[in-house]
Scaffold this motif. Structure first.
Motif, PDB file in Angstrom:
ATOM      1  N   HIS A   9       7.118   0.101  -4.145  1.00 47.22           N
ATOM      2  CA  HIS A   9       6.334   1.335  -4.101  1.00 47.22           C
ATOM      3  C   HIS A   9       4.896   1.032  -3.693  1.00 47.22           C
ATOM      4  O   HIS A   9       4.354  -0.014  -4.032  1.00 47.22           O
ATOM      5  CB  HIS A   9       6.329   2.029  -5.466  1.00 47.22           C
ATOM      6  N   ARG A  10       4.321   1.951  -3.010  1.00 44.59           N
ATOM      7  CA  ARG A  10       2.915   1.845  -2.623  1.00 44.59           C
ATOM      8  C   ARG A  10       2.083   2.541  -3.694  1.00 44.59           C
ATOM      9  O   ARG A  10       2.317   3.705  -4.019  1.00 44.59           O
ATOM     10  CB  ARG A  10       2.721   2.526  -1.275  1.00 44.59           C
ATOM     11  N   GLN A  11       1.140   1.812  -4.243  1.00 46.26           N
ATOM     12  CA  GLN A  11       0.272   2.350  -5.289  1.00 46.26           C
ATOM     13  C   GLN A  11      -1.176   2.269  -4.835  1.00 46.26           C
ATOM     14  O   GLN A  11      -1.584   1.291  -4.206  1.00 46.26           O
ATOM     15  CB  GLN A  11       0.430   1.558  -6.583  1.00 46.26           C
ATOM     16  N   LYS A  49     -11.026   2.468  -2.962  1.00 44.57           N
ATOM     17  CA  LYS A  49      -9.573   2.521  -3.154  1.00 44.57           C
ATOM     18  C   LYS A  49      -8.910   1.271  -2.589  1.00 44.57           C
ATOM     19  O   LYS A  49      -9.291   0.775  -1.537  1.00 44.57           O
ATOM     20  CB  LYS A  49      -8.976   3.751  -2.466  1.00 44.57           C
ATOM     21  N   HIS A  56      -5.048   2.242  -6.174  1.00 48.20           N
ATOM     22  CA  HIS A  56      -5.905   2.027  -7.338  1.00 48.20           C
ATOM     23  C   HIS A  56      -7.359   2.074  -6.876  1.00 48.20           C
ATOM     24  O   HIS A  56      -7.662   1.753  -5.733  1.00 48.20           O
ATOM     25  CB  HIS A  56      -5.652   0.651  -7.956  1.00 48.20           C
ATOM     26  N   THR A 105      -4.911  -0.381  -1.939  1.00 44.36           N
ATOM     27  CA  THR A 105      -3.479  -0.112  -1.918  1.00 44.36           C
ATOM     28  C   THR A 105      -2.739  -1.374  -2.325  1.00 44.36           C
ATOM     29  O   THR A 105      -3.046  -2.470  -1.861  1.00 44.36           O
ATOM     30  CB  THR A 105      -3.033   0.327  -0.515  1.00 44.36           C
ATOM     31  N   ARG A 106      -1.756  -1.206  -3.189  1.00 47.11           N
ATOM     32  CA  ARG A 106      -0.950  -2.325  -3.669  1.00 47.11           C
ATOM     33  C   ARG A 106       0.517  -1.957  -3.509  1.00 47.11           C
ATOM     34  O   ARG A 106       0.935  -0.861  -3.860  1.00 47.11           O
ATOM     35  CB  ARG A 106      -1.276  -2.591  -5.137  1.00 47.11           C
ATOM     36  N   GLU A 107       1.267  -2.901  -2.969  1.00 47.25           N
ATOM     37  CA  GLU A 107       2.726  -2.750  -2.905  1.00 47.25           C
ATOM     38  C   GLU A 107       3.304  -3.439  -4.128  1.00 47.25           C
ATOM     39  O   GLU A 107       3.042  -4.615  -4.365  1.00 47.25           O
ATOM     40  CB  GLU A 107       3.278  -3.404  -1.637  1.00 47.25           C
ATOM     41  N   TYR A 108       4.053  -2.691  -4.920  1.00 44.63           N
ATOM     42  CA  TYR A 108       4.622  -3.272  -6.135  1.00 44.63           C
ATOM     43  C   TYR A 108       5.957  -2.610  -6.427  1.00 44.63           C
ATOM     44  O   TYR A 108       6.054  -1.386  -6.489  1.00 44.63           O
ATOM     45  CB  TYR A 108       3.671  -3.072  -7.320  1.00 44.63           C
TER      46      TYR A 108
END
Length: 167
Positions: free
Chosen positions: A125-127, A117, A129, A119-122
């Motif tokens: 929002h924290r997503q 996993k 993937h 984590t992406r901040e975009y």
């Protein structure tokens, strides 16, 4: 440690097919837009190649960004500059160098790694993937834009990208 390369054994062919068609196009052909409000062919190809570096290098931290024309994939790249059309040679280079990044990942990654996993901040929002979702996104992204490009090419009487033609 089996890699996932064999799971995506047709993807290298997809990349070759795009390169065959795009590499033979003139500047005028690359400037064709499917409609006035949509990107020209060259920008769609640049976006397709740039997406590989964004997801694999900027989001997942994979190496290879420096060998591509997309050295700042989180900023506004040359694929986004509609005032500076790109040549067939530049697009072929972008497809080839970004394919090197993809191949590196497909060769190094194992099936077990697909569950990792990230984590992406975009957009505030924290997503979350997984590696698997990212590689699927890129595979389908390439195919999606190949279809889009093929439809545009066909409308204008130009050779289309035949992803499944036997070599």
């Amino acid at each position: 440690n089996m890699s996932i390369l064999s799971f995506y054994d047709q993807w290298p062919q997809y990349n070759r097919r795009i390169i065959e068609i795009i590499g033979a196009m003139s500047a005028e052909q690359l400037a064709i837009r499917p409609s006035p409000d949509l990107w020209p062919i060259w920008a769609t190809v640049g976006h397709t190649a740039g997406g590989r570096v964004y997801w694999l290098c900027a989001v997942l931290g994979e190496p290879g960004m420096e060998i591509t024309p997309f050295t700042d994939p989180t900023g506004k790249g040359w694929e986004d500059d509609l005032d500076t059309p790109r040549s067939a040679d530049e697009l072929v280079n972008a497809l080839q160098t970004t394919w090197g990044v993809v191949t590196g990942c497909l060769t190094r990654w194992t099936p077990a790694m697909l569950a990792d996993k990230i984590t992406r901040e975009y957009g505030g929002h924290r997503q979350i993937h997984s590696r698997g979702s990212v590689v699927q996104r890129l595979f389908s992204h390439d195919a999606y834009h190949c279809g889009e490009l093929s439809q545009t090419l066909g409308i204008f009487g130009l050779p289309q990208i035949d992803l499944w033609r036997a070599d």
